[in-house]
Design a protein around this motif. Structure first.
Motif, mmCIF file in Angstrom:
data_model
loop_
_atom_site.group_PDB
_atom_site.id
_atom_site.type_symbol
_atom_site.label_atom_id
_atom_site.label_comp_id
_atom_site.label_asym_id
_atom_site.label_seq_id
_atom_site.Cartn_x
_atom_site.Cartn_y
_atom_site.Cartn_z
ATOM 1 N N ALA A 183 15.447 25.434 47.815
ATOM 2 C CA ALA A 183 15.377 25.894 49.205
ATOM 3 C C ALA A 183 13.892 25.857 49.565
ATOM 4 C CB ALA A 183 15.944 27.298 49.360
ATOM 5 N N PHE A 184 13.566 25.177 50.635
ATOM 6 C CA PHE A 184 12.180 25.066 51.079
ATOM 7 C C PHE A 184 11.962 25.985 52.271
ATOM 8 C CE2 PHE A 184 12.778 21.130 48.819
ATOM 9 C CZ PHE A 184 11.545 20.843 48.276
ATOM 10 N N PHE A 185 10.908 26.788 52.208
ATOM 11 C CA PHE A 185 10.488 27.626 53.329
ATOM 12 C C PHE A 185 9.401 26.878 54.084
ATOM 13 C CE2 PHE A 185 11.727 30.777 50.145
ATOM 14 C CZ PHE A 185 12.497 31.648 50.883
ATOM 15 N N THR A 186 9.530 26.789 55.398
ATOM 16 C CA THR A 186 8.441 26.274 56.215
ATOM 17 C C THR A 186 7.911 27.425 57.046
ATOM 18 O OG1 THR A 186 9.323 24.041 56.293
ATOM 19 C CG2 THR A 186 7.786 24.643 58.022
ATOM 20 N N GLU B 126 11.162 11.646 51.644
ATOM 21 C CA GLU B 126 11.377 12.925 52.332
ATOM 22 C C GLU B 126 10.860 14.073 51.479
ATOM 23 O OE1 GLU B 126 12.196 14.968 55.686
ATOM 24 O OE2 GLU B 126 12.373 12.805 55.439
ATOM 25 N N LEU B 127 11.100 14.013 50.174
ATOM 26 C CA LEU B 127 10.572 15.039 49.280
ATOM 27 C C LEU B 127 9.044 15.024 49.306
ATOM 28 C CD1 LEU B 127 10.934 17.280 47.194
ATOM 29 C CD2 LEU B 127 10.978 15.499 45.433
ATOM 30 N N LEU B 128 8.450 13.853 49.356
ATOM 31 C CA LEU B 128 6.990 13.764 49.394
ATOM 32 C C LEU B 128 6.427 14.411 50.656
ATOM 33 C CD1 LEU B 128 6.366 10.216 47.880
ATOM 34 C CD2 LEU B 128 6.179 12.456 46.760
ATOM 35 N N LYS B 129 7.166 14.358 51.765
ATOM 36 C CA LYS B 129 6.742 15.071 52.979
ATOM 37 C C LYS B 129 6.706 16.578 52.721
ATOM 38 C CE LYS B 129 8.609 11.710 56.246
ATOM 39 N NZ LYS B 129 9.642 11.497 57.285
ATOM 40 N N THR C 144 3.696 17.324 50.511
ATOM 41 C CA THR C 144 2.453 17.298 51.288
ATOM 42 C C THR C 144 2.291 18.610 52.048
ATOM 43 O OG1 THR C 144 2.506 14.894 51.493
ATOM 44 C CG2 THR C 144 1.209 16.108 53.139
ATOM 45 N N ALA C 145 3.360 19.057 52.690
ATOM 46 C CA ALA C 145 3.305 20.326 53.421
ATOM 47 C C ALA C 145 3.031 21.489 52.462
ATOM 48 C CB ALA C 145 4.604 20.555 54.185
#
Length: 172
Positions: A74-77, A45-48, A51-52
């Motif tokens: 915290a990840f921003f998409t 999941e972290l690798l996804k 990649t993003a």
């Protein structure tokens, strides 16, 4: 704790983020898994996310301790749809269990708000959280407002369904 937007993702940082994620889940955190998990269970999941990040669709805000260890994330998409580029998603908000209750979570959320305000054209942050854990109260205390709820949309176990709660923070 220092908060760094888009830190270098060397092997130690990636491994530290995997350990953090597993520690948070195993302490009861609602970040996409149910316990028990290992760092290797969460790595795909972290690798996804990574990649993003490499494609410019996601950004990471990392909380690093004095030794440079990842203790919060915290990840921003970023939205790619032309009608929704004015807001970002916030995902995988995590604070190491040893730091919970110390103000680190509030500091992480304040840093996330500051980072989003610095992003060109961003006028809001949207996140979702798992019901039944009181997370919506934490996010409300950080300025977010509940704007939607899907009952029993998250299945965490046999006969254990939780609401999917959508929260919004306007930046204007």
């Amino acid at each position: 704790m220092r908060y760094v937007l888009d830190p270098g993702m060397d092997r130690a940082t990636v491994d530290g983020a995997c350990r953090l994620w597993a520690d948070v889940v195993n302490a009861g955190g609602a970040v996409g898994f149910v316990p028990p998990v290992t760092a290797e269970d969460v790595r795909p999941e972290l690798l996804k996310h990574l990649t993003a990040m490499s494609e410019g669709r996601t950004r990471l805000l990392a909380g690093l301790d004095a030794a440079g260890e990842v203790k919060a994330t915290a990840f921003f998409t970023l939205n790619t749809h032309r009608l929704m580029r004015h807001w970002v998603w916030l995902y995988s908000v995590m604070v190491h269990p040893d730091l919970q209750g110390t103000g680190t979570g509030r500091a992480l959320m304040a840093s996330a708000e500051e980072a989003a305000r610095a992003m060109d054209g961003v006028r809001g942050i949207r996140l979702t959280c798992r019901g039944g854990m009181g997370l919506e109260h934490f996010y409300a205390a950080c300025g977010y407002k509940e704007v939607g709820r899907v009952p029993e949309a998250i299945r965490v176990g046999d006969d254990d369904y939780r609401d999917d709660i959508t929260m919004w923070l306007p930046l204007t």
